[in-house]
Design an enzyme around this catalytic site. Structure first.
Site, mmCIF file in Angstrom:
data_model
loop_
_atom_site.group_PDB
_atom_site.id
_atom_site.type_symbol
_atom_site.label_atom_id
_atom_site.label_comp_id
_atom_site.label_asym_id
_atom_site.label_seq_id
_atom_site.Cartn_x
_atom_site.Cartn_y
_atom_site.Cartn_z
ATOM 1 N N ASN A 297 -16.685 49.714 39.235
ATOM 2 C CA ASN A 297 -15.264 49.951 39.512
ATOM 3 C C ASN A 297 -14.413 50.051 38.256
ATOM 4 O O ASN A 297 -14.760 49.450 37.253
ATOM 5 C CB ASN A 297 -14.741 48.817 40.395
ATOM 6 C CG ASN A 297 -15.198 48.988 41.817
ATOM 7 O OD1 ASN A 297 -15.087 50.087 42.361
ATOM 8 N ND2 ASN A 297 -15.718 47.929 42.415
ATOM 9 N N ILE B 102 -26.393 43.992 41.450
ATOM 10 C CA ILE B 102 -26.714 45.109 42.347
ATOM 11 C C ILE B 102 -28.083 45.667 41.994
ATOM 12 O O ILE B 102 -28.909 45.972 42.878
ATOM 13 C CB ILE B 102 -25.626 46.211 42.288
ATOM 14 C CG1 ILE B 102 -24.276 45.638 42.736
ATOM 15 C CG2 ILE B 102 -26.009 47.399 43.174
ATOM 16 C CD1 ILE B 102 -23.106 46.597 42.628
ATOM 17 N N ASP C 158 -18.264 51.490 51.923
ATOM 18 C CA ASP C 158 -17.173 51.365 52.898
ATOM 19 C C ASP C 158 -17.565 52.031 54.216
ATOM 20 O O ASP C 158 -17.256 51.543 55.305
ATOM 21 C CB ASP C 158 -15.898 52.007 52.336
ATOM 22 C CG ASP C 158 -15.559 51.447 50.967
ATOM 23 O OD1 ASP C 158 -15.262 50.251 50.878
ATOM 24 O OD2 ASP C 158 -15.625 52.203 49.977
ATOM 25 N N HIS D 246 -11.819 54.288 46.333
ATOM 26 C CA HIS D 246 -12.519 53.041 46.709
ATOM 27 C C HIS D 246 -11.612 51.884 46.292
ATOM 28 O O HIS D 246 -11.763 51.283 45.230
ATOM 29 C CB HIS D 246 -13.872 52.949 46.006
ATOM 30 C CG HIS D 246 -14.565 51.635 46.257
ATOM 31 N ND1 HIS D 246 -14.969 51.218 47.495
ATOM 32 C CD2 HIS D 246 -14.898 50.617 45.426
ATOM 33 C CE1 HIS D 246 -15.522 50.026 47.428
ATOM 34 N NE2 HIS D 246 -15.486 49.629 46.178
HETATM 35 C C1 LMR Z 1 -16.732 46.106 47.030
HETATM 36 O O1 LMR Z 1 -16.238 47.023 47.691
HETATM 37 O O2 LMR Z 1 -17.318 45.141 47.544
HETATM 38 C C2 LMR Z 1 -16.578 46.072 45.553
HETATM 39 O O3 LMR Z 1 -16.149 47.295 45.066
HETATM 40 C C3 LMR Z 1 -15.652 44.987 45.221
HETATM 41 C C4 LMR Z 1 -15.604 44.669 43.752
HETATM 42 O O4 LMR Z 1 -14.522 44.694 43.227
HETATM 43 O O5 LMR Z 1 -16.631 44.403 43.168
#
Ligand code: LMR
Length: 416
Positions: free
Chosen positions: A131, A15, A159, A203
């Protein structure tokens, strides 16, 4: 000249690789803000960090960067930081149980919180992307108790943007086909032509993508989504329990909830470009844009919320950013005009229950088996962590039993 001190953890990760150019081009903190960027990662990523610093130099970014530090020294990275972007977390591994992933990540966040508390500016703003983002944010704040709780946030904007993108895709294809429920002609709709949506809750796949009040700006007038899409079942909020494993696109809410997992399966890596763009949008609206009255989804402390979510949780809400006066920038308020439908309320309660269970589990892990009350820092028992990894975010999806009860600890990561 004011220089903004920004620390990015997981600085050699996926990222960060997409986010750095956005920061360096002035697209996050604004063209008038000069940034000193500290990229922090763990020792195994030291060489990768060096390469990234070289690439930044080779990119001849115009003006926004005042300087770059690539480092594995946590104190140097956090010293005087005014913005902390927490991308670094333990990555998901096949077969790993949810509890194991949580144990790795809350330990890292405890350490990051302690660094904020001891070394960052007293008004540092923190955004957690790693996360489990909501619970990580809670643990971070609990370990930096002298920083205002309004300074902590987690990323639900990814999202939110996914939902905007899907709404636009659908509306533009209906407009192009000339099959809108009302006879309408319009130019292609753009992101600024969508409003009235929100991501509520965690999330995770319990999140509540709420399209009940979506409007499009059609030829200069705001109209309900149904004007273009008709009374489409696609817009109706699906029960999160009904979507497990489906991954399809029969319902907007289902597609939004599953988007991260679908991308992960196809790319064999989590979303990185879109996560970086959402991070930029979150920070830009929060810290740099003039107040516009725009409502965005943001994970923040629930304290004082008008929607009935218990205090002391970190949860995604509809938020308006503003209050940009001088050092005070970074104000936000709940959008209390947002109305919860019965469906949204019911599903938000499930997501909140999941957040509460995650919180209990996180503090229980940190305290060696004993959960703490909902308020206040966890015990000061030391937790051994290595620090952030180079791998960006871990896994954001939680499991839920058919009866709606949350079952987070035993969910195998590979089933996401
Ligand atoms: C996403 O929403 O794409 C990420 O949070 C997914 C992840 O588990 O990396």
């Amino acid at each position: 000249m004011v220089v903004l001190q920004v620390v990015v953890t997981g600085g050699a990760g996926q990222i960060a690789y997409s986010l750095i150019p956005l920061i360096a081009r002035g697209l996050v903190f604004g063209p008038a803000t000069r940034v000193h960027l500290r990229l922090l990662d763990i020792p195994p990523a030291a060489q990768a960090l060096e390469a990234i610093v070289m690439e930044i130099q080779d990119s001849l970014f115009p003006t926004a960067l005042e300087g770059v530090l690539g480092t594995t020294d946590e104190v140097r990275a956090f010293e005087g930081a005014q913005v902390a972007i927490l991308l670094g977390g333990f990555p998901r591994k096949p077969g790993m149980e949810r509890g194991q992933l949580m144990a790795k990540n809350v330990g890292i966040m405890k350490r990051m919180g302690q660094l904020l508390e001891r070394h960052a500016s007293r008004d540092c703003k923190a955004l957690v992307v790693a996360n489990p983002a909501a619970t990580n944010c809670l643990v971070l704040a609990a370990n930096a108790p002298s920083l205002p709780r309004k300074n902590f946030s987690f990323l639900s904007r990814l999202d939110h943007e996914r939902m905007v993108g899907m709404l636009l895709e659908k509306a533009n294809s209906v407009l192009a086909a000339g099959t809108a429920s009302h006879a309408v002609r319009s130019e292609r709709l753009r992101p600024a032509d969508v409003r009235g949506l929100c991501i509520w809750g965690n999330h995770s796949d319990s999140q509540v993508p709420d399209a009940s009040s979506v409007e499009f700006c059609l030829n200069g007038n705001w109209v309900p989504a149904q004007t273009i899409l008709g009374d489409s079942p696609w817009l109706k909020l699906q029960d999160a329990n009904a979507v497990a494993g489906a991954g399809g696109g029969d319902y907007l809410s289902e597609a939004v909830r599953n988007r991260g997992a679908v991308i992960l399966a196809a790319r064999k890596l989590s979303s990185a470009m879109s996560a970086a763009n959402a991070t930029a949008a979150h920070l830009g609206d929060w810290l740099c844009s003039p107040p516009t009255g725009k409502t965005v989804s943001m994970g923040v402390f629930s304290d004082g919320n008008p929607f009935g979510v218990p205090e002391g949780l970190v949860c995604s809400f509809p938020v308006q950013c503003g209050d940009l006066s001088g050092a005070n920038r970074g104000g936000w308020n709940f959008d209390s005009d947002f109305r919860l439908t019965e469906d949204v309320s019911r599903q938000l309660a499930v997501s909140v229950a999941e957040l509460e269970e995650e919180r209990e589990m996180a503090f229980s892990i940190l305290n060696g088996g004993q959960s703490t009350p909902s308020e206040g820092p966890p015990s000061s028992a030391p937790v051994v962590v290595s620090t952030a990894t180079a791998n960006g975010t871990g896994n954001g999806t939680l499991g839920r039993a058919a009866n709606g009860a949350v079952n987070i600890s035993k969910k195998p990561i590979s089933s996401l």
